[in-house]
Design a protein around this motif. Sequence first.
Motif, PDB file in Angstrom:
ATOM      1  N   GLU A 189     -23.771 -30.485 -19.745  1.00 39.27           N
ATOM      2  CA  GLU A 189     -22.900 -30.089 -18.638  1.00 39.27           C
ATOM      3  C   GLU A 189     -23.627 -30.130 -17.294  1.00 39.27           C
ATOM      4  N   CYS A 190     -24.836 -30.692 -17.278  1.00 30.90           N
ATOM      5  CA  CYS A 190     -25.655 -30.716 -16.058  1.00 30.90           C
ATOM      6  C   CYS A 190     -25.833 -32.143 -15.543  1.00 30.90           C
ATOM      7  N   THR A 191     -25.822 -32.283 -14.227  1.00 31.12           N
ATOM      8  CA  THR A 191     -26.168 -33.543 -13.570  1.00 31.12           C
ATOM      9  C   THR A 191     -27.406 -33.293 -12.727  1.00 31.12           C
ATOM     10  N   LEU A 192     -28.504 -33.947 -13.075  1.00 27.54           N
ATOM     11  CA  LEU A 192     -29.780 -33.749 -12.386  1.00 27.54           C
ATOM     12  C   LEU A 192     -30.007 -34.904 -11.419  1.00 27.54           C
ATOM     13  N   LEU A 193     -30.178 -34.579 -10.131  1.00 28.25           N
ATOM     14  CA  LEU A 193     -30.363 -35.594  -9.090  1.00 28.25           C
ATOM     15  C   LEU A 193     -31.706 -35.359  -8.407  1.00 28.25           C
ATOM     16  N   CYS A 194     -32.667 -36.210  -8.703  1.00 25.00           N
ATOM     17  CA  CYS A 194     -34.005 -36.092  -8.131  1.00 25.00           C
ATOM     18  C   CYS A 194     -34.112 -36.991  -6.906  1.00 25.00           C
ATOM     19  N   GLN A 195     -34.428 -36.366  -5.754  1.00 26.66           N
ATOM     20  CA  GLN A 195     -34.513 -37.090  -4.483  1.00 26.66           C
ATOM     21  C   GLN A 195     -33.289 -37.989  -4.267  1.00 26.66           C
ATOM     22  N   PRO A 196     -32.090 -37.408  -4.343  1.00 26.34           N
ATOM     23  CA  PRO A 196     -30.881 -38.236  -4.343  1.00 26.34           C
ATOM     24  C   PRO A 196     -30.528 -38.784  -2.965  1.00 26.34           C
ATOM     25  N   ALA A 197     -29.895 -39.944  -2.977  1.00 23.87           N
ATOM     26  CA  ALA A 197     -29.265 -40.485  -1.776  1.00 23.87           C
ATOM     27  C   ALA A 197     -27.856 -39.903  -1.664  1.00 23.87           C
ATOM     28  N   LEU A 198     -27.259 -40.053  -0.488  1.00 18.54           N
ATOM     29  CA  LEU A 198     -25.928 -39.494  -0.259  1.00 18.54           C
ATOM     30  C   LEU A 198     -24.895 -39.994  -1.266  1.00 18.54           C
ATOM     31  N   PRO A 199     -24.867 -41.283  -1.624  1.00 13.71           N
ATOM     32  CA  PRO A 199     -23.875 -41.715  -2.620  1.00 13.71           C
ATOM     33  C   PRO A 199     -24.017 -40.996  -3.958  1.00 13.71           C
ATOM     34  N   ASP A 200     -25.261 -40.704  -4.363  1.00 13.40           N
ATOM     35  CA  ASP A 200     -25.479 -39.991  -5.618  1.00 13.40           C
ATOM     36  C   ASP A 200     -24.875 -38.586  -5.559  1.00 13.40           C
ATOM     37  N   ILE A 201     -25.062 -37.916  -4.421  1.00 11.60           N
ATOM     38  CA  ILE A 201     -24.571 -36.544  -4.272  1.00 11.60           C
ATOM     39  C   ILE A 201     -23.053 -36.510  -4.313  1.00 11.60           C
ATOM     40  N   VAL A 202     -22.434 -37.387  -3.544  1.00 10.68           N
ATOM     41  CA  VAL A 202     -20.972 -37.404  -3.473  1.00 10.68           C
ATOM     42  C   VAL A 202     -20.374 -37.747  -4.833  1.00 10.68           C
ATOM     43  N   THR A 203     -20.946 -38.727  -5.508  1.00  8.77           N
ATOM     44  CA  THR A 203     -20.435 -39.117  -6.819  1.00  8.77           C
ATOM     45  C   THR A 203     -20.565 -37.976  -7.820  1.00  8.77           C
ATOM     46  N   ALA A 204     -21.704 -37.290  -7.811  1.00  8.68           N
ATOM     47  CA  ALA A 204     -21.902 -36.175  -8.735  1.00  8.68           C
ATOM     48  C   ALA A 204     -20.913 -35.052  -8.474  1.00  8.68           C
ATOM     49  N   LEU A 205     -20.685 -34.726  -7.204  1.00 10.57           N
ATOM     50  CA  LEU A 205     -19.701 -33.694  -6.866  1.00 10.57           C
ATOM     51  C   LEU A 205     -18.310 -34.074  -7.366  1.00 10.57           C
ATOM     52  N   ALA A 206     -17.928 -35.311  -7.106  1.00 12.28           N
ATOM     53  CA  ALA A 206     -16.588 -35.762  -7.479  1.00 12.28           C
ATOM     54  C   ALA A 206     -16.398 -35.768  -8.986  1.00 12.28           C
ATOM     55  N   VAL A 207     -17.336 -36.363  -9.705  1.00 12.70           N
ATOM     56  CA  VAL A 207     -17.195 -36.496 -11.154  1.00 12.70           C
ATOM     57  C   VAL A 207     -17.290 -35.137 -11.842  1.00 12.70           C
ATOM     58  N   SER A 208     -18.198 -34.288 -11.401  1.00 15.26           N
ATOM     59  CA  SER A 208     -18.343 -32.971 -12.027  1.00 15.26           C
ATOM     60  C   SER A 208     -17.083 -32.130 -11.852  1.00 15.26           C
ATOM     61  N   GLY A 209     -16.509 -32.147 -10.651  1.00 12.35           N
ATOM     62  CA  GLY A 209     -15.276 -31.408 -10.417  1.00 12.35           C
ATOM     63  C   GLY A 209     -14.135 -31.922 -11.266  1.00 12.35           C
ATOM     64  N   LEU A 210     -14.052 -33.236 -11.389  1.00 18.62           N
ATOM     65  CA  LEU A 210     -12.987 -33.843 -12.178  1.00 18.62           C
ATOM     66  C   LEU A 210     -13.141 -33.512 -13.660  1.00 18.62           C
ATOM     67  N   GLU A 211     -14.364 -33.586 -14.161  1.00 19.66           N
ATOM     68  CA  GLU A 211     -14.606 -33.281 -15.572  1.00 19.66           C
ATOM     69  C   GLU A 211     -14.284 -31.824 -15.889  1.00 19.66           C
ATOM     70  N   ALA A 212     -14.699 -30.923 -15.012  1.00 21.08           N
ATOM     71  CA  ALA A 212     -14.440 -29.505 -15.245  1.00 21.08           C
ATOM     72  C   ALA A 212     -12.945 -29.213 -15.299  1.00 21.08           C
ATOM     73  N   ARG A 213     -12.191 -29.778 -14.361  1.00 17.09           N
ATOM     74  CA  ARG A 213     -10.750 -29.527 -14.339  1.00 17.09           C
ATOM     75  C   ARG A 213     -10.057 -30.128 -15.549  1.00 17.09           C
ATOM     76  N   GLU A 214     -10.479 -31.320 -15.958  1.00 19.32           N
ATOM     77  CA  GLU A 214      -9.862 -31.952 -17.118  1.00 19.32           C
ATOM     78  C   GLU A 214     -10.179 -31.192 -18.399  1.00 19.32           C
ATOM     79  N   ASN A 215     -11.398 -30.698 -18.538  1.00 23.48           N
ATOM     80  CA  ASN A 215     -11.742 -29.894 -19.715  1.00 23.48           C
ATOM     81  C   ASN A 215     -10.915 -28.616 -19.760  1.00 23.48           C
ATOM     82  N   HIS A 216     -10.719 -28.020 -18.583  1.00 19.15           N
ATOM     83  CA  HIS A 216      -9.917 -26.796 -18.507  1.00 19.15           C
ATOM     84  C   HIS A 216      -8.468 -27.075 -18.899  1.00 19.15           C
ATOM     85  N   LYS A 217      -7.909 -28.168 -18.379  1.00 17.14           N
ATOM     86  CA  LYS A 217      -6.522 -28.510 -18.709  1.00 17.14           C
ATOM     87  C   LYS A 217      -6.368 -28.782 -20.197  1.00 17.14           C
ATOM     88  N   ALA A 218      -7.346 -29.509 -20.769  1.00 11.80           N
ATOM     89  CA  ALA A 218      -7.258 -29.861 -22.184  1.00 11.80           C
ATOM     90  C   ALA A 218      -7.289 -28.611 -23.065  1.00 11.80           C
TER      91      ALA A 218
END
Length: 319
Positions: free
Chosen positions: A106-135
């Motif tokens: 359930e963890c996404t580890l970003l070492c010395q991340p660039a901005l695209p990495d941060i935004v993608t992780a935020l988006a995907v993590s939020g989406l996964e959490a909501r979908e797991n909750h709905k399911a």
Amino acid sequence: MAEDSRATVLICGFSALQPDLSSLAHALGQRVFSQVTLDELPKRLVQTAALDVLVLDLRGGLTNARAQDALIRANDERKELPFCRLVVLFDIEAIDFVFAELNGPECTLLCQPALPDIVTALAVSGLEARENHKASLSDVTGDADSSRLDKLSEEVRRLAATIERLVGGEARSPSFVNENERPYRGPAVEQPKGKVEAGSPPDHGEIRALIRIRRLRERFLPEDLFADPAWDMLLDLFAARLAGERVSVSSLCIAAAVPPSTALRWIGQLTDRGIFQRVDDPVDGRRAFIELSDKAAQALSAWAQAVRASGGVLGPKAS
């Protein structure tokens, strides 16, 4: 009143949060509870009934035992929140500690991340959490599941467009390997003095020579042609096993010759598949080693002998 279906986010960090993580979350259509310090985080999590994403920005601050203790307590509290995903931003110096204490499905580890990495992780993590909750709230199958997947696909497309607008044109983060320093820094190996039998098991010198040969390609051709982190890590761990050495997470990331966040994802995938295995450091519980599973080591040994049997050359044996 309609239910607020936005992913909920709590942000914790040492730095001035550059880029502004709260603004990024809002731009992705997420709802930010608050931004807190690491000292405040454990208490804040105890008071939180539900949370989709916890973002830990540990860059520039995870340097002392007090901060590490607070982080461990906070992670324990986070695990009590169902469906909560964890996104961790950190410096290379903290990679062994973060992997040992925070790594998990359930963890996404970003070492010395660039901005695209941060935004993608935020988006995907939020989406996964909501979908797991709905399911978890629905026992409906068939057409309802199909409809949910259609909505999920549409949400992914929307987030992809948002990410493109937010990070358009920014280059990906480079590898943390120094350009003047090759990922593998083993000792020089002398040329073999005698014939090597095709059926004999390999030794660490042969595998390390092979690693150096692989790195030589980058002197003559663009290095991005040869990104193969799984194979590079397999060879590194195989050489270490043959030499009776242990490999830390940070050392293995260097051997992968890709950005550290990419290397960590590969380590997680190969561990999940039983090819790698994690071994806690018996001296320091806040560090872990990675090694090959017995089956993987046997497979690599058989591969090495098959290479010889087919007339191939691995590299010079150790003297």
